[in-house]
Design a protein around this motif. Sequence first.
Motif, short mmCIF file in Angstrom:
data_model
loop_
_atom_site.label_atom_id
_atom_site.label_comp_id
_atom_site.label_asym_id
_atom_site.label_seq_id
_atom_site.Cartn_x
_atom_site.Cartn_y
_atom_site.Cartn_z
N LYS A 107 103.09 142.36 -13.06
CA LYS A 107 102.77 141.63 -11.83
C LYS A 107 103.08 142.46 -10.59
N GLU A 108 104.10 143.31 -10.66
CA GLU A 108 104.46 144.14 -9.52
C GLU A 108 103.58 145.39 -9.39
N GLY A 109 102.71 145.61 -10.36
CA GLY A 109 101.85 146.79 -10.32
C GLY A 109 102.49 148.05 -10.88
N MET B 111 96.43 145.42 -21.64
CA MET B 111 96.12 145.15 -20.23
C MET B 111 96.71 146.23 -19.32
N ALA B 112 97.94 146.65 -19.62
CA ALA B 112 98.56 147.70 -18.81
C ALA B 112 97.81 149.02 -18.96
N TYR B 113 97.35 149.32 -20.16
CA TYR B 113 96.56 150.54 -20.37
C TYR B 113 95.24 150.48 -19.61
N LEU B 114 94.64 149.28 -19.53
CA LEU B 114 93.40 149.14 -18.74
C LEU B 114 93.67 149.46 -17.27
N LYS B 115 94.80 148.99 -16.77
CA LYS B 115 95.14 149.28 -15.37
C LYS B 115 95.36 150.78 -15.15
N LEU B 116 95.90 151.45 -16.17
CA LEU B 116 96.12 152.89 -16.07
C LEU B 116 94.88 153.71 -16.44
N MET C 205 93.03 143.42 -9.30
CA MET C 205 92.94 144.15 -8.04
C MET C 205 93.43 145.59 -8.23
N THR C 206 92.77 146.53 -7.58
CA THR C 206 93.17 147.92 -7.67
C THR C 206 94.34 148.19 -6.73
N SER C 207 94.93 149.37 -6.87
CA SER C 207 96.06 149.73 -6.02
C SER C 207 95.64 149.86 -4.56
N GLU C 208 94.41 150.34 -4.31
CA GLU C 208 93.93 150.43 -2.92
C GLU C 208 93.80 149.05 -2.30
N GLU C 209 93.29 148.08 -3.09
CA GLU C 209 93.15 146.73 -2.56
C GLU C 209 94.51 146.10 -2.29
N LYS C 210 95.50 146.39 -3.12
CA LYS C 210 96.83 145.85 -2.88
C LYS C 210 97.47 146.51 -1.66
N GLN C 211 97.17 147.77 -1.42
CA GLN C 211 97.65 148.41 -0.19
C GLN C 211 97.04 147.74 1.03
N GLY C 212 95.76 147.33 0.92
CA GLY C 212 95.14 146.61 2.02
C GLY C 212 95.83 145.28 2.28
N VAL C 213 96.24 144.58 1.20
CA VAL C 213 96.97 143.32 1.37
C VAL C 213 98.30 143.57 2.05
N GLN C 214 98.97 144.65 1.68
CA GLN C 214 100.25 144.97 2.33
C GLN C 214 100.07 145.24 3.82
N SER C 215 99.00 145.92 4.19
CA SER C 215 98.76 146.15 5.62
C SER C 215 98.49 144.84 6.35
N LEU C 216 97.77 143.92 5.70
CA LEU C 216 97.54 142.61 6.32
C LEU C 216 98.86 141.85 6.50
N GLU D 242 107.26 135.25 1.89
CA GLU D 242 107.70 135.78 0.60
C GLU D 242 106.93 135.14 -0.55
N ASN D 243 106.61 133.85 -0.42
CA ASN D 243 105.83 133.19 -1.48
C ASN D 243 104.44 133.81 -1.61
N VAL D 244 103.79 134.13 -0.48
CA VAL D 244 102.47 134.76 -0.52
C VAL D 244 102.57 136.15 -1.15
N ILE D 245 103.64 136.88 -0.79
CA ILE D 245 103.81 138.23 -1.36
C ILE D 245 103.94 138.15 -2.87
N LEU D 246 104.70 137.17 -3.36
CA LEU D 246 104.86 137.02 -4.82
C LEU D 246 103.55 136.62 -5.49
N LYS D 247 102.78 135.77 -4.83
CA LYS D 247 101.50 135.34 -5.42
C LYS D 247 100.54 136.53 -5.55
N PHE D 248 100.59 137.46 -4.62
CA PHE D 248 99.73 138.65 -4.70
C PHE D 248 100.31 139.70 -5.65
N GLY D 249 101.50 139.47 -6.19
CA GLY D 249 102.09 140.42 -7.13
C GLY D 249 102.63 141.67 -6.45
#
Length: 500
Positions: free
Chosen positions: A158-160, A188-193, A463-474, A490-497
């Motif tokens: 969940k944390e990426g 699933m983890a191998y798919l992400k990698l 979601m890809t790592s680039e998309e999660k970086q975009g969420v962090q900037s938002l 903090e709840n929204v941050i946890l929901k986005f992983g």
Amino acid sequence: MDQDFALKAQLNIRQNQRELQDFLGTMGSWEQDVKKKDNDLKTKGNDDISTKKTRPPPPIRNAGPSTKGNQSAKKAAKKSKPKQNGKAERISSYNYRAWDTLDVDKMLDDIDTAKVEEEIEDGLNETEDMDATDEETLLEQNMQLAAMEKDKGNAFLKEGKYEEAVLCYTKGVTADPTNILLLANRAMAYLKLKKYSEAEEDSSKAIALDPTYIKSFMRRGSARFALDQFESAKQDFEKALELEPSNRQARAELVKIHDALRPKTPPNIVKPIHKPKHLRSKKPLRRIQIDELPQKEEMEAVPITELTPLTSNTPTNTAGDECNPLTSATGTGSRSGGSGITILEPTPTQSTTPHTPDRAPGSSKKPSPRSHTVALPPVPSNSTQFVAHLKKLKNHRTVAYQYLKQIEPGSLARLFQQSIDSSHVTQILGLLQEHYVPNNDPVFPVLKNLTVVKRFGMATMFMTSEEKQGVQSLLQHVRTNETVAEPDLENVILKFGLET
């Protein structure tokens, strides 16, 4: 009155007499039955006594021939019988020759050997019991360890942190190789990698353990699709649909596979046409003004209602049979625009008189302008309309921004109801980054209500790592420019992983 009473009394007396007679008759029949049974029992008892009297008496004990003469034979047979239970024959006290030949040391060695063998046998039995107990305890401990490693791996996933998740899942699989959840999650983890071969292998192992686990087929299909094994991936997604006909993600993946298997058609290429002079058109050529399309940044800056008029003065060409409008030919000059576009120009032999064949003489009506307007769709009532509108506005980001802005953030959960696709989440996040942030529009209400949609966590897993970086900037923009309670953020941050 007296007569009625007398009649009633007589009737009662008669009725009582009848009941008494019935009772006495019943008692009489019962008495006869009892006497009959008594006689039967007496008769049967007499028959048994007579039978016993006719039986022969049992034989007299010790009535056979005397066996006193055989006592010596019995004793000899008894002496010749081998000793049982391995016990040595006892030597009588007056047998001096036997005592002289007795080997005491050998007897002691035999006794010690027997004790040792008995102890070894007892020890083996205890070891077998302990081994069985230890195996059960070890199996239980391994299952507990596998469950703990699975929980750790899920948290890392969940944390990426996919590498750490793979390590935890691998430890769990080592402890409990039959746990299909560990194998499916590691796939699933191998798919992400983007380690698709490993993901396919783990998914196949999970399917071998449980052929009804849908996620194993989904992840193996995704891995095979990435490996360009389209037919095998198609079979996996079809099996997932067979197990769960309402799985929309499997249907979407099948559509992608069908598109990949469809033969690709070459792009439309305009080729020059060579015609003989007598087959060429006699109509004069017209000048066509070519407008250069603005770049992406310039397009967003242009208002939606901007109109681009067509040119009305179009010089004619008297030598219409000299060339085709799509190719350069003899008798025409050319000029190159700033973007490499060739524009036909008339030569000195051509007339420069304006030619307007589509307008009647004396008419003052101007040609209708060409519009670049795109209608703003209404507020959607369901997710199907929302997806269709976003697809229509794919190349009109400004209109898509206005379309999203007119939707109340609180209605997003009702709009999507059961689930939201990861591609739609990505489009919404892109509009927030491109337009909401520059225009200082509130971003957090949209993010918060997106996380309320059911199965939102499943969409964030893709979601890809680039998309999660975009969420962090938002979220960083929200911290800086918007007033939001820290628990909600903090709840929204946890929901986005993401990490808090």
